[in-house]
Enzyme design. Structure first.
Site, PDB file in Angstrom:
ATOM      1  N   LEU A 147       0.908  -1.163   0.183  1.00  0.00           N
ATOM      2  CA  LEU A 147      -0.151  -0.174   0.159  1.00  0.00           C
ATOM      3  C   LEU A 147       1.026   1.195   0.118  1.00  0.00           C
ATOM      4  O   LEU A 147       1.974   1.132   0.558  1.00  0.00           O
ATOM      5  CB  LEU A 147      -0.976  -0.062   1.270  1.00  0.00           C
ATOM      6  CG  LEU A 147      -1.899  -1.006   1.450  1.00  0.00           C
ATOM      7  CD1 LEU A 147      -2.725  -0.936   2.436  1.00  0.00           C
ATOM      8  CD2 LEU A 147      -3.121  -0.930   0.074  1.00  0.00           C
ATOM      9  N   ASP A 148       0.586   2.307  -0.792  1.00  0.00           N
ATOM     10  CA  ASP A 148       1.455   3.398  -0.787  1.00  0.00           C
ATOM     11  C   ASP A 148       1.646   3.823   0.660  1.00  0.00           C
ATOM     12  O   ASP A 148       0.709   3.792   1.604  1.00  0.00           O
ATOM     13  CB  ASP A 148       0.824   4.651  -1.230  1.00  0.00           C
ATOM     14  CG  ASP A 148       0.522   4.154  -3.029  1.00  0.00           C
ATOM     15  OD1 ASP A 148       1.110   3.357  -3.219  1.00  0.00           O
ATOM     16  OD2 ASP A 148      -0.373   4.749  -3.649  1.00  0.00           O
ATOM     17  N   TYR A 149       2.624   4.647   1.067  1.00  0.00           N
ATOM     18  CA  TYR A 149       3.016   5.436   2.217  1.00  0.00           C
ATOM     19  C   TYR A 149       1.904   6.108   2.798  1.00  0.00           C
ATOM     20  O   TYR A 149       1.615   5.896   3.959  1.00  0.00           O
ATOM     21  CB  TYR A 149       4.174   6.477   1.734  1.00  0.00           C
ATOM     22  CG  TYR A 149       5.018   6.974   3.151  1.00  0.00           C
ATOM     23  CD1 TYR A 149       5.528   6.410   3.996  1.00  0.00           C
ATOM     24  CD2 TYR A 149       4.698   8.373   3.155  1.00  0.00           C
ATOM     25  CE1 TYR A 149       6.211   6.847   5.089  1.00  0.00           C
ATOM     26  CE2 TYR A 149       5.473   9.010   4.331  1.00  0.00           C
ATOM     27  CZ  TYR A 149       6.043   8.308   5.120  1.00  0.00           C
ATOM     28  OH  TYR A 149       6.787   8.834   6.017  1.00  0.00           O
TER      29      TYR A 149
END
Ligand code: URA
Length: 238
Positions: A100-102
């Site tokens: 998952l993105d930051y």
């Protein structure tokens, strides 16, 4: 005790089928002896070497975490940022299944079972993931139809399984959209909306196959049950 091919596959060295091939080809050594029998069982005290590489045998663990924002989806980070594995209290070498993105929050799986992780991440696995996206303007009916017809991202068409507006905030001209996709490409949801001119202000993954975030709060996690693991495996067999 576990079957040798399962232990090799679970270490992430190769698939179970490939492990079976390597065993029958005499390329697997257990406690110093070549083993060619596919039914051979091993335990954690056995020393397993495959094509000259030693394989670690660990009991397998599977977790779901509600990832907070500003956390990296990897086992370590050279910039010293917090990683998803730091939330899990275990001595096993676990890592996240996919990313998952930051800035994306929500459901992420972690395990030390390489075979399971590879199965989940295969593009053909077709596991449906559902996200809630807060957009910087209200998604139009026309754009919902465009989404459902498929959006080309980096030359590959992505066709969401479902798109549904959950909330409209007319005053601030924002909306909350539920979107389900079965691919797992980097930044996919953000790119899909960007392509249509929307900015994704917040993104959270609320489900992964049969699993739902439920009541887990940011940073909370729980182990998966045997049934949940089997259900995920059944999804990719369909
Ligand atoms: N799609 C995105 O754009 N970001 C994520 O973190 C997950 C899916």
């Amino acid at each position: 005790m576990e079957r040798l091919q399962k232990v090799i596959a679970a270490s992430g060295y190769c698939s179970r089928r490939k492990a079976e091939e390597l065993i029958t080809q005499g390329k697997v050594i257990v406690n110093g002896e070549v083993v060619k029998e596919l039914g051979t069982k091993v335990n954690s005290s056995d020393i397993i070497v495959v094509e000259g590489h030693s394989i670690s045998y660990e009991e397998k663990e599977y977790y779901m975490l509600n990832k907070p924002r500003e956390v990296i989806s990897s086992a370590s980070d050279d910039k010293g940022r917090r990683t998803v594995v730091e939330y899990i209290d275990t001595d096993k070498r676990i890592y996240p299944i996919g990313r998952l993105d930051y800035d994306t929050t929500g459901l992420i799986l972690l395990t030390n079972d390489g075979d399971f992780a590879n199965k989940m991440m295969k593009p053909s696995s077709n596991i449906i993931k559902t996200y809630l996206a807060k957009l910087d303007s209200i998604l139009t009916k026309e754009d919902i139809d465009k989404l459902l017809g498929g959006i080309v991202i980096d030359k590959v068409k992505c066709t969401p399984n479902k798109v549904k507006i959950k909330e409209i905030d007319k005053k601030n001209n924002k909306c909350l959209v539920e979107i389900s996709i079965h691919e797992g490409r980097n930044h996919e949801v953000r790119k899909i909306f960007e392509k249509l001119g929307y900015d994704c202000l917040k993104l959270t993954r609320i489900s992964y196959g049969n699993l739902r975030l439920g009541t887990l709060r940011f940073g909370e996690y729980r182990p998966l049950s045997k049934q949940e693991i089997n259900d995920l495996l059944m999804l990719i067999k369909k």
